[in-house]
Design a protein around this motif. Structure first.
Motif, PDB file in Angstrom:
ATOM      1  N   VAL A  10      33.520  -6.907  69.565  1.00 48.15           N
ATOM      2  CA  VAL A  10      34.602  -6.754  68.284  1.00 48.15           C
ATOM      3  C   VAL A  10      32.771  -6.368  67.506  1.00 48.15           C
ATOM      4  O   VAL A  10      32.667  -6.340  66.238  1.00 48.15           O
ATOM      5  N   TYR A  11      31.498  -7.331  67.596  1.00 47.69           N
ATOM      6  CA  TYR A  11      30.251  -7.402  67.014  1.00 47.69           C
ATOM      7  C   TYR A  11      29.718  -5.236  66.140  1.00 47.69           C
ATOM      8  O   TYR A  11      29.985  -5.495  65.167  1.00 47.69           O
ATOM      9  N   TYR A  14      32.553  -3.551  63.905  1.00 47.57           N
ATOM     10  CA  TYR A  14      32.917  -4.557  62.497  1.00 47.57           C
ATOM     11  C   TYR A  14      31.414  -4.256  61.879  1.00 47.57           C
ATOM     12  O   TYR A  14      31.525  -3.187  60.981  1.00 47.57           O
ATOM     13  N   SER A  15      30.100  -4.290  62.705  1.00 50.12           N
ATOM     14  CA  SER A  15      29.212  -3.661  62.263  1.00 50.12           C
ATOM     15  C   SER A  15      29.531  -2.311  61.758  1.00 50.12           C
ATOM     16  O   SER A  15      28.210  -1.403  60.946  1.00 50.12           O
ATOM     17  N   SER A 167      35.695 -13.938  68.368  1.00 52.28           N
ATOM     18  CA  SER A 167      35.710 -12.810  67.775  1.00 52.28           C
ATOM     19  C   SER A 167      35.701 -13.084  66.264  1.00 52.28           C
ATOM     20  O   SER A 167      35.289 -12.394  65.465  1.00 52.28           O
ATOM     21  N   THR A 170      32.815 -14.337  65.152  1.00 45.52           N
ATOM     22  CA  THR A 170      31.194 -12.797  64.862  1.00 45.52           C
ATOM     23  C   THR A 170      31.314 -12.375  64.035  1.00 45.52           C
ATOM     24  O   THR A 170      30.467 -11.439  63.235  1.00 45.52           O
ATOM     25  N   ILE A 171      32.631 -11.590  63.251  1.00 48.98           N
ATOM     26  CA  ILE A 171      33.157 -11.250  62.613  1.00 48.98           C
ATOM     27  C   ILE A 171      32.878 -11.730  61.285  1.00 48.98           C
ATOM     28  O   ILE A 171      32.020 -11.148  60.284  1.00 48.98           O
ATOM     29  N   LYS A 172      32.109 -13.331  60.922  1.00 49.74           N
ATOM     30  CA  LYS A 172      32.017 -14.291  59.539  1.00 49.74           C
ATOM     31  C   LYS A 172      31.108 -13.974  59.449  1.00 49.74           C
ATOM     32  O   LYS A 172      30.547 -13.663  58.632  1.00 49.74           O
ATOM     33  N   ASP A 175      29.485 -10.145  58.412  1.00 56.09           N
ATOM     34  CA  ASP A 175      30.108 -10.166  57.052  1.00 56.09           C
ATOM     35  C   ASP A 175      29.092 -10.883  56.393  1.00 56.09           C
ATOM     36  O   ASP A 175      28.191 -10.304  55.254  1.00 56.09           O
TER      37      ASP A 175
END
Length: 250
Positions: A10-11, A14-15, A167, A170-172, A175
């Motif tokens: 996910v990291y 999303y990155s 997850s 990680t997204i937060k 962001d």
């Protein structure tokens, strides 16, 4: 396995999305030129540092899940209700926020720890998404990995529930470091702790403020380290997070 590796995938996914959006100058908190000139570490070294931290994180998670059991055993029991799951996630968020605030602040207060450990993260004066977990390995272990383990253990969530929690965390975190202020971003709507808030902390004048991460600003408000800011249009396009004059003078 998913609880261990899903947040890692996910990291980077999303990155990668933010990397593709990085050319949107009208939504950047710093210009691309500032990102290239002000940061004190190459992107190649950032990638290496993040991969090292993720390797340690995966090793600790594998051990943790092995010790605490797995969902094949839990599947025989009655599934947790939605209310229980929500409670567990909220508890985990509060535990992670508390741990990270005090550890993060201490790494600023202790000059030895800041100089030799935490200052590595602050080489990114202009944060960007895939640099979110660029830390000294010891900081990554203490701040993120141990904090995550404590939130998992004391919230009582299952490994399956942890897939979604870690997850989401990680997204937060990605962001908050993305360096963009995009219209309609739900994290900006529901969280005061966002990319502009954390950008203040990465600047020299905000170095002793806005320690809270990754969810709320509660501890900053309670303990007097909250630096309010306004979001202003930047000459040449984009935005700038500007602290209030009183805080900047202090």
């Amino acid at each position: 396995m998913l609880g261990t590796f899903a947040p890692l995938v996910v990291y980077w996914v999303y990155s990668g999305i933010y990397l593709m959006l990085g050319s949107l100058e009208n939504y950047r908190l710093h210009s691309k030129k500032d990102e290239d000139e002000k940061n004190l570490v190459s992107k190649k070294d950032v990638v290496k540092g993040v991969l090292l931290q993720q390797a340690v994180q995966a090793a600790v998670a594998t051990i943790l899940f092995a010790v605490t059991g797995n969902d094949s055993e839990a599947a025989l029991a009655q599934p947790a209700s939605l209310i229980v799951l929500v409670r567990q996630i909220i508890v985990a968020m509060l535990i992670l926020d508390t741990w990270q605030y005090f550890m993060h602040r201490y790494m600023h207060v202790n000059k030895f720890l800041y100089r030799h450990i935490h200052s590595r993260h602050h080489r990114l004066v202009v944060p960007y998404a895939f640099g979110a977990l660029y830390n000294h390995p010891l900081e990554g272990l203490l701040l993120d990995t141990v904090g995550g383990a404590l939130s998992f253990l004391f919230s009582g969530m299952s490994p399956r529930a942890s897939i979604f929690f870690f997850s989401f965390a990680t997204i937060k975190t990605v962001d908050d470091h993305c360096g963009l202020w995009l219209p309609g971003n739900l994290f900006h709507i529901f969280f005061r702790n966002n990319s502009a808030y954390h950008d203040i902390h990465h600047q020299l004048y905000g170095n002793k403020y806005n320690y809270s991460q990754p969810f709320f600003v509660t501890w900053d408000r309670i303990l007097g380290t909250y630096m309010p800011y306004s979001l202003e249009k930047r000459t040449g396009g984009g935005f700038e997070a500007r602290p209030t004059k009183d805080c900047k003078d202090n």
